[in-house]
Design a protein around this motif. Structure first.
Motif, PDB file in Angstrom:
ATOM      1  N   LEU A   1      -8.629  10.084  -5.032  1.00 16.73           N
ATOM      2  CA  LEU A   1      -8.061   8.591  -4.988  1.00 16.73           C
ATOM      3  C   LEU A   1      -6.782   8.516  -4.007  1.00 16.73           C
ATOM      4  O   LEU A   1      -6.927   7.658  -2.994  1.00 16.73           O
ATOM      5  N   THR A   2      -5.979   9.525  -4.193  1.00 13.30           N
ATOM      6  CA  THR A   2      -4.973   9.532  -3.123  1.00 13.30           C
ATOM      7  C   THR A   2      -5.309   9.506  -1.774  1.00 13.30           C
ATOM      8  O   THR A   2      -4.743   8.926  -0.907  1.00 13.30           O
ATOM      9  N   GLN A   3      -6.115  10.527  -1.604  1.00 16.45           N
ATOM     10  CA  GLN A   3      -6.754  10.568  -0.099  1.00 16.45           C
ATOM     11  C   GLN A   3      -7.443   9.468   0.521  1.00 16.45           C
ATOM     12  O   GLN A   3      -7.119   8.938   1.589  1.00 16.45           O
ATOM     13  N   ALA A   4      -8.084   8.576  -0.465  1.00 16.76           N
ATOM     14  CA  ALA A   4      -8.531   7.407  -0.050  1.00 16.76           C
ATOM     15  C   ALA A   4      -7.628   6.293   0.463  1.00 16.76           C
ATOM     16  O   ALA A   4      -7.847   5.494   1.327  1.00 16.76           O
ATOM     17  N   VAL A   5      -6.483   6.300  -0.700  1.00 13.59           N
ATOM     18  CA  VAL A   5      -5.638   5.066  -0.396  1.00 13.59           C
ATOM     19  C   VAL A   5      -4.680   5.695   0.982  1.00 13.59           C
ATOM     20  O   VAL A   5      -4.594   4.572   1.643  1.00 13.59           O
ATOM     21  N   LYS A   6      -4.517   6.760   1.118  1.00 12.65           N
ATOM     22  CA  LYS A   6      -3.845   7.317   2.311  1.00 12.65           C
ATOM     23  C   LYS A   6      -4.594   7.115   3.517  1.00 12.65           C
ATOM     24  O   LYS A   6      -3.912   6.447   4.356  1.00 12.65           O
ATOM     25  N   ALA A   7      -5.932   7.188   3.641  1.00  9.49           N
ATOM     26  CA  ALA A   7      -6.884   6.777   4.628  1.00  9.49           C
ATOM     27  C   ALA A   7      -6.843   5.333   4.877  1.00  9.49           C
ATOM     28  O   ALA A   7      -6.717   4.824   6.095  1.00  9.49           O
ATOM     29  N   GLU A   8      -6.739   4.467   3.877  1.00 11.43           N
ATOM     30  CA  GLU A   8      -6.669   3.101   3.934  1.00 11.43           C
ATOM     31  C   GLU A   8      -5.321   2.560   4.482  1.00 11.43           C
ATOM     32  O   GLU A   8      -5.200   1.776   5.246  1.00 11.43           O
TER      33      GLU A   8
ATOM     34  N   GLU B   1       0.787  -1.320   0.105  1.00 18.13           N
ATOM     35  CA  GLU B   1      -0.031  -0.064  -0.090  1.00 18.13           C
ATOM     36  C   GLU B   1       0.793   1.289   0.034  1.00 18.13           C
ATOM     37  O   GLU B   1       0.507   2.293  -0.555  1.00 18.13           O
ATOM     38  N   ALA B   2       2.084   1.091   0.606  1.00 17.32           N
ATOM     39  CA  ALA B   2       2.923   2.392   0.611  1.00 17.32           C
ATOM     40  C   ALA B   2       3.407   2.576  -0.463  1.00 17.32           C
ATOM     41  O   ALA B   2       3.558   3.944  -0.967  1.00 17.32           O
ATOM     42  N   THR B   3       4.038   1.506  -1.302  1.00 18.43           N
ATOM     43  CA  THR B   3       4.138   1.614  -2.673  1.00 18.43           C
ATOM     44  C   THR B   3       3.238   2.338  -3.607  1.00 18.43           C
ATOM     45  O   THR B   3       3.587   3.106  -4.439  1.00 18.43           O
ATOM     46  N   ARG B   4       2.075   1.609  -3.423  1.00 18.55           N
ATOM     47  CA  ARG B   4       0.873   2.161  -4.355  1.00 18.55           C
ATOM     48  C   ARG B   4       0.858   3.874  -3.885  1.00 18.55           C
ATOM     49  O   ARG B   4       0.495   4.620  -5.024  1.00 18.55           O
ATOM     50  N   TYR B   5       0.630   3.987  -2.778  1.00 18.85           N
ATOM     51  CA  TYR B   5       0.636   5.306  -2.233  1.00 18.85           C
ATOM     52  C   TYR B   5       1.837   6.166  -3.230  1.00 18.85           C
ATOM     53  O   TYR B   5       1.308   7.525  -3.748  1.00 18.85           O
ATOM     54  N   ASN B   6       3.012   5.739  -3.172  1.00 23.58           N
ATOM     55  CA  ASN B   6       3.958   6.805  -3.498  1.00 23.58           C
ATOM     56  C   ASN B   6       3.941   6.750  -5.000  1.00 23.58           C
ATOM     57  O   ASN B   6       4.032   7.925  -5.540  1.00 23.58           O
ATOM     58  N   GLU B   7       3.456   5.737  -5.721  1.00 21.45           N
ATOM     59  CA  GLU B   7       3.138   5.815  -7.066  1.00 21.45           C
ATOM     60  C   GLU B   7       2.042   6.823  -7.527  1.00 21.45           C
ATOM     61  O   GLU B   7       2.125   7.518  -8.377  1.00 21.45           O
ATOM     62  N   LEU B   8       1.026   6.486  -6.831  1.00 23.91           N
ATOM     63  CA  LEU B   8      -0.002   7.693  -6.983  1.00 23.91           C
ATOM     64  C   LEU B   8       0.279   8.927  -6.574  1.00 23.91           C
ATOM     65  O   LEU B   8      -0.048   9.921  -7.443  1.00 23.91           O
ATOM     66  N   GLN B   9       1.182   9.363  -5.684  1.00 22.23           N
ATOM     67  CA  GLN B   9       1.739  10.569  -5.358  1.00 22.23           C
ATOM     68  C   GLN B   9       2.430  11.222  -6.687  1.00 22.23           C
ATOM     69  O   GLN B   9       2.359  12.214  -6.980  1.00 22.23           O
ATOM     70  N   THR B  10       3.440  10.206  -7.134  1.00 18.11           N
ATOM     71  CA  THR B  10       4.210  10.632  -8.299  1.00 18.11           C
ATOM     72  C   THR B  10       3.426  10.867  -9.520  1.00 18.11           C
ATOM     73  O   THR B  10       3.398  12.048 -10.200  1.00 18.11           O
ATOM     74  N   THR B  11       2.319   9.930  -9.666  1.00 16.69           N
ATOM     75  CA  THR B  11       1.423  10.336 -10.972  1.00 16.69           C
ATOM     76  C   THR B  11       0.749  11.676 -10.696  1.00 16.69           C
ATOM     77  O   THR B  11       0.648  12.375 -11.588  1.00 16.69           O
ATOM     78  N   ARG B  12       0.270  12.144  -9.317  1.00 18.72           N
ATOM     79  CA  ARG B  12      -0.463  12.987  -9.222  1.00 18.72           C
ATOM     80  C   ARG B  12       0.332  14.329  -9.362  1.00 18.72           C
ATOM     81  O   ARG B  12      -0.115  15.302 -10.025  1.00 18.72           O
ATOM     82  N   GLU B  13       1.685  14.237  -9.185  1.00 14.40           N
ATOM     83  CA  GLU B  13       2.661  15.420  -9.182  1.00 14.40           C
ATOM     84  C   GLU B  13       2.775  15.652 -10.697  1.00 14.40           C
ATOM     85  O   GLU B  13       2.732  16.869 -11.072  1.00 14.40           O
ATOM     86  N   LYS B  14       2.957  14.495 -11.369  1.00  8.75           N
ATOM     87  CA  LYS B  14       3.261  14.679 -12.883  1.00  8.75           C
ATOM     88  C   LYS B  14       2.264  15.451 -13.485  1.00  8.75           C
ATOM     89  O   LYS B  14       2.121  16.205 -14.505  1.00  8.75           O
TER      90      LYS B  14
END
Length: 144
Positions: free
Chosen positions: A121-128, A71-84
């Motif tokens: 989605l990032t916030q949902a993953v972060k909460a999870e 989940e942490a890896t998934r969160y980091n990937e989503l964060q990177t995607t969001r920044e891009k």
């Protein structure tokens, strides 16, 4: 003769009493041995149950640690995607400032919507992930 008969009865009663005491003592000793055996069996069963519970809890802890890592890896990937996507959005806004065509405005709206969805989605993953961390900590407390 009555006295002799009474003496015989007394001796018989004494013998019966002695036999009864001996029998009762033997039964008492046997019951004590059985009690000790049952207590030892109960302690063994409890130790086995504790070992099984501890093993299960350690397995769950390992599984939860792995899930947290995923989940942490998934969160980091989503964060990177969001920044891009955000950088692309900012660049697009800059281009739109240069050329105010309707097509570019429509794309801005689409990108903003996508960015908002990614943020949600990032916030949902972060909460999870936070929930899983709390569960992980609770399991660790239970093991201790």
């Amino acid at each position: 003769q009555d006295m002799e008969q009474q003496n015989e009865e007394i001796k018989k009663l004494q013998n019966d009493l002695t036999t009864s005491k001996t029998t009762n003592k033997a039964r008492y000793d046997t019951l004590q041995e059985e009690i000790v055996k049952e207590e030892n069996k109960g302690e063994h069963d409890i130790k086995k149950l504790i070992e099984e519970h501890t093993t299960r809890m350690e397995e769950e802890k390992a599984q939860n640690s792995q899930k947290l890592l995923v989940e942490a890896t998934r969160y980091n990937e989503l964060q990177t995607t969001r920044e891009k996507q955000y950088r692309a959005y900012v660049e697009q806004l800059e281009r739109m400032n240069d050329d105010n065509s309707n097509e570019k405005k429509r794309k801005e709206t689409e990108n903003a919507l996508e960015l908002k969805q990614e943020e949600e989605l990032t916030q949902a993953v972060k909460a999870e992930i936070e929930t899983m961390i709390k569960r992980h900590d609770e399991i660790i407390r239970q093991i201790q």
